[in-house]
Design a protein around this motif. Structure first.
Motif, PDB file in Angstrom:
ATOM      1  N   TYR A 224       0.800  -1.218   0.000  1.00 34.42           N
ATOM      2  CA  TYR A 224       0.000   0.000   0.000  1.00 34.42           C
ATOM      3  C   TYR A 224       0.839   1.277   0.000  1.00 34.42           C
ATOM      4  N   LEU A 225       2.065   1.203   0.500  1.00 32.59           N
ATOM      5  CA  LEU A 225       2.876   2.416   0.687  1.00 32.59           C
ATOM      6  C   LEU A 225       3.868   2.649  -0.439  1.00 32.59           C
ATOM      7  N   LYS A 226       3.683   2.048  -1.580  1.00 35.67           N
ATOM      8  CA  LYS A 226       4.608   2.210  -2.697  1.00 35.67           C
ATOM      9  C   LYS A 226       4.698   3.652  -3.153  1.00 35.67           C
ATOM     10  N   GLU A 227       3.551   4.293  -3.341  1.00 37.04           N
ATOM     11  CA  GLU A 227       3.534   5.672  -3.795  1.00 37.04           C
ATOM     12  C   GLU A 227       4.102   6.611  -2.744  1.00 37.04           C
ATOM     13  N   ALA A 228       3.814   6.278  -1.468  1.00 38.09           N
ATOM     14  CA  ALA A 228       4.343   7.127  -0.400  1.00 38.09           C
ATOM     15  C   ALA A 228       5.868   7.067  -0.358  1.00 38.09           C
ATOM     16  N   ARG A 229       6.411   5.879  -0.570  1.00 31.00           N
ATOM     17  CA  ARG A 229       7.867   5.756  -0.574  1.00 31.00           C
ATOM     18  C   ARG A 229       8.495   6.539  -1.716  1.00 31.00           C
ATOM     19  N   ARG A 230       7.873   6.542  -2.854  1.00 37.76           N
ATOM     20  CA  ARG A 230       8.392   7.293  -3.994  1.00 37.76           C
ATOM     21  C   ARG A 230       8.430   8.783  -3.685  1.00 37.76           C
ATOM     22  N   VAL A 231       7.336   9.290  -3.076  1.00 38.27           N
ATOM     23  CA  VAL A 231       7.287  10.708  -2.741  1.00 38.27           C
ATOM     24  C   VAL A 231       8.348  11.048  -1.698  1.00 38.27           C
ATOM     25  N   LEU A 232       8.443  10.201  -0.676  1.00 43.48           N
ATOM     26  CA  LEU A 232       9.418  10.464   0.370  1.00 43.48           C
ATOM     27  C   LEU A 232      10.852  10.380  -0.143  1.00 43.48           C
ATOM     28  N   SER A 233      11.127   9.448  -1.108  1.00 46.08           N
ATOM     29  CA  SER A 233      12.484   9.329  -1.642  1.00 46.08           C
ATOM     30  C   SER A 233      12.902  10.589  -2.384  1.00 46.08           C
ATOM     31  N   VAL A 234      11.925  11.210  -3.071  1.00 43.61           N
ATOM     32  CA  VAL A 234      12.244  12.450  -3.766  1.00 43.61           C
ATOM     33  C   VAL A 234      12.507  13.568  -2.769  1.00 43.61           C
ATOM     34  N   ALA A 235      11.728  13.587  -1.705  1.00 36.32           N
ATOM     35  CA  ALA A 235      11.895  14.644  -0.714  1.00 36.32           C
ATOM     36  C   ALA A 235      13.200  14.488   0.060  1.00 36.32           C
ATOM     37  N   VAL A 236      13.624  13.250   0.267  1.00 32.00           N
ATOM     38  CA  VAL A 236      14.823  13.006   1.076  1.00 32.00           C
ATOM     39  C   VAL A 236      16.110  13.092   0.244  1.00 32.00           C
ATOM     40  N   THR A 237      16.017  13.045  -1.076  1.00 31.81           N
ATOM     41  CA  THR A 237      17.204  13.018  -1.932  1.00 31.81           C
ATOM     42  C   THR A 237      18.153  14.182  -1.679  1.00 31.81           C
ATOM     43  N   PRO A 238      17.689  15.437  -1.580  1.00 32.53           N
ATOM     44  CA  PRO A 238      18.636  16.530  -1.295  1.00 32.53           C
ATOM     45  C   PRO A 238      19.376  16.347   0.024  1.00 32.53           C
ATOM     46  N   VAL A 239      18.656  15.827   1.014  1.00 31.46           N
ATOM     47  CA  VAL A 239      19.295  15.606   2.311  1.00 31.46           C
ATOM     48  C   VAL A 239      20.404  14.560   2.191  1.00 31.46           C
ATOM     49  N   LEU A 240      20.100  13.470   1.477  1.00 35.67           N
ATOM     50  CA  LEU A 240      21.109  12.423   1.286  1.00 35.67           C
ATOM     51  C   LEU A 240      22.314  12.945   0.489  1.00 35.67           C
ATOM     52  N   TRP A 241      22.030  13.764  -0.512  1.00 38.88           N
ATOM     53  CA  TRP A 241      23.122  14.308  -1.334  1.00 38.88           C
ATOM     54  C   TRP A 241      24.036  15.196  -0.509  1.00 38.88           C
ATOM     55  N   LEU A 242      23.391  16.064   0.368  1.00 37.44           N
ATOM     56  CA  LEU A 242      24.193  16.936   1.226  1.00 37.44           C
ATOM     57  C   LEU A 242      24.981  16.130   2.253  1.00 37.44           C
ATOM     58  N   ALA A 243      24.376  15.063   2.741  1.00 40.70           N
ATOM     59  CA  ALA A 243      25.077  14.241   3.729  1.00 40.70           C
ATOM     60  C   ALA A 243      26.282  13.534   3.109  1.00 40.70           C
ATOM     61  N   ASP A 244      26.153  13.172   1.827  1.00 39.18           N
ATOM     62  CA  ASP A 244      27.235  12.437   1.167  1.00 39.18           C
ATOM     63  C   ASP A 244      28.285  13.362   0.529  1.00 39.18           C
ATOM     64  N   LEU A 245      27.978  14.665   0.501  1.00 42.64           N
ATOM     65  CA  LEU A 245      28.866  15.607  -0.171  1.00 42.64           C
ATOM     66  C   LEU A 245      30.284  15.623   0.411  1.00 42.64           C
ATOM     67  N   PRO A 246      30.492  15.700   1.712  1.00 43.31           N
ATOM     68  CA  PRO A 246      31.880  15.708   2.232  1.00 43.31           C
ATOM     69  C   PRO A 246      32.680  14.472   1.817  1.00 43.31           C
ATOM     70  N   ALA A 247      32.040  13.305   1.894  1.00 44.22           N
ATOM     71  CA  ALA A 247      32.757  12.080   1.520  1.00 44.22           C
ATOM     72  C   ALA A 247      33.135  12.089   0.045  1.00 44.22           C
ATOM     73  N   ARG A 248      32.188  12.566  -0.797  1.00 45.01           N
ATOM     74  CA  ARG A 248      32.481  12.604  -2.225  1.00 45.01           C
ATOM     75  C   ARG A 248      33.562  13.615  -2.556  1.00 45.01           C
ATOM     76  N   LEU A 249      33.571  14.749  -1.895  1.00 44.47           N
ATOM     77  CA  LEU A 249      34.622  15.742  -2.124  1.00 44.47           C
ATOM     78  C   LEU A 249      35.994  15.182  -1.715  1.00 44.47           C
ATOM     79  N   THR A 250      36.000  14.527  -0.550  1.00 35.99           N
ATOM     80  CA  THR A 250      37.258  13.924  -0.092  1.00 35.99           C
ATOM     81  C   THR A 250      37.753  12.869  -1.074  1.00 35.99           C
ATOM     82  N   GLY A 251      36.861  12.019  -1.558  1.00 36.98           N
ATOM     83  CA  GLY A 251      37.240  10.994  -2.535  1.00 36.98           C
ATOM     84  C   GLY A 251      37.738  11.582  -3.835  1.00 36.98           C
ATOM     85  N   THR A 252      37.080  12.667  -4.285  1.00 36.70           N
ATOM     86  CA  THR A 252      37.498  13.301  -5.538  1.00 36.70           C
ATOM     87  C   THR A 252      38.902  13.888  -5.418  1.00 36.70           C
ATOM     88  N   VAL A 253      39.156  14.541  -4.281  1.00 38.82           N
ATOM     89  CA  VAL A 253      40.486  15.110  -4.061  1.00 38.82           C
ATOM     90  C   VAL A 253      41.541  14.011  -4.022  1.00 38.82           C
TER      91      VAL A 253
END
Length: 303
Positions: free
Chosen positions: A34-63
């Motif tokens: 029943y919650l398939k659509e809800a998960r899709r909406v929440l994944s879109v909303a959470v994506t910026p947060v996940l990207w910001l959380a992963d940004l330091p690690a990705r910058l360190t890896g790139t360097v």
């Protein structure tokens, strides 16, 4: 005590309610999706947060990748440069070996055209005085070399041995101003003496009368006179014939057939087995090997 107890009781009740709600949602989602659509909406909303959380690690890896890549590229460039130098050195060596192989083939082909025995030798030194045209070869008394022995390359006569040591010998070239060699014109057999010149690059024929039949382009070969050089080896090609009306002799210049300034592999010519092995088989009553070779030389040349 009563307010605190009530607050803890309310929190426990809310926790129990949320737990029950969560379990119910998990059950419904697992069984009926029943919650398939809800998960899709929440994944879109959470994506910026996940990207910001992963940004330091990705910058360190790139360097790290940039630094390591630059270091690896520098090391690889150094390796390639070193390998390139090694390959160039090998290529130069292969070119030298190929040229040496060609010269050896020329010498072997030349030795097949003559009846005398030959020994291959190598030039190991040149006299530093430009007025003296002498070279040093790596064959000596232990190899049966003797004074007066002719030296040739693949194109013709170079000179003759003047001094012999145990392991090497000194050779005077044809173009040395003190050198003399008996020659004859290959076309008609006219005999003459060829001498070195002051320039050290050509030969001249001595005391040739004005009536002599010698032309530009004539090949001069060894005449065999004097017993030093075998008959028929190329010596030089006539390049200039000048008749001076006020002089009784012709002025004749010739260019040596041998590559005097280029040949490194050369041939020592032995006209008999005696000359090759004479030093090892000297008779007891002979004063020395060199003296024996000198004294018996005219007899060896006599048929």
């Amino acid at each position: 005590m009563n307010p605190i107890f009530r607050k803890g009781q309310a929190i426990g009740a809310r926790f129990t309610l949320l737990l029950a709600l969560s379990l119910t949602l998990i059950f419904l989602d697992h069984r009926f999706d029943y919650l398939k659509e809800a998960r899709r909406v929440l994944s879109v909303a959470v994506t910026p947060v996940l990207w910001l959380a992963d940004l330091p690690a990705r910058l360190t890896g790139t360097v790290q990748i940039m630094v390591s890549s630059r270091s690896e590229l520098a090391e690889e460039s150094a390796r390639l440069k070193a390998r390139n130098l090694i390959l160039e050195q090998k290529l130069q060596k292969m070119a030298s070996l190929n040229a040496q192989n060609v010269r050896l083939r020329e010498l072997l082909n030349s030795s097949r055209l003559v009846d005398e025995k030959v020994v291959i030798s190598e030039l190991i030194g040149v006299d530093p005085d430009p007025r003296i045209k002498q070279v040093l070869i790596n064959k000596g008394d232990l190899d049966g070399v003797h004074p007066g022995q002719p030296l040739l390359d693949a194109n013709g006569v170079m000179g003759q041995v003047t001094q012999v040591g145990p392991l090497n010998s000194r050779v005077i070239l044809l173009t040395d101003k003190t050198s003399r060699i008996p020659v004859q014109v290959n076309r008609n057999g006219f005999r003459a003496i060829a001498s070195g010149t002051e320039s050290g690059t050509e030969l001249e024929l001595l005391h040739i009368p004005g009536t002599a039949d010698i032309k530009v382009g004539d090949l001069l070969v060894t005449s065999g006179m004097g017993g030093r050089f075998p008959v028929g080896y190329p010596v030089a090609e006539v390049t200039e014939v000048v008749q001076d009306p006020g002089h009784p002799f012709l002025s004749i210049r010739a260019r040596p057939s041998a590559q005097l300034h280029y040949s490194r592999l050369v041939m020592l010519v032995f006209t008999s087995e005696r000359e090759i092995y004479g030093h090892a088989q000297s008779l007891p009553d002979e004063p020395s090997s060199e003296g024996a070779a000198t004294e018996t030389k005219p007899e060896e040349k006599t048929p």
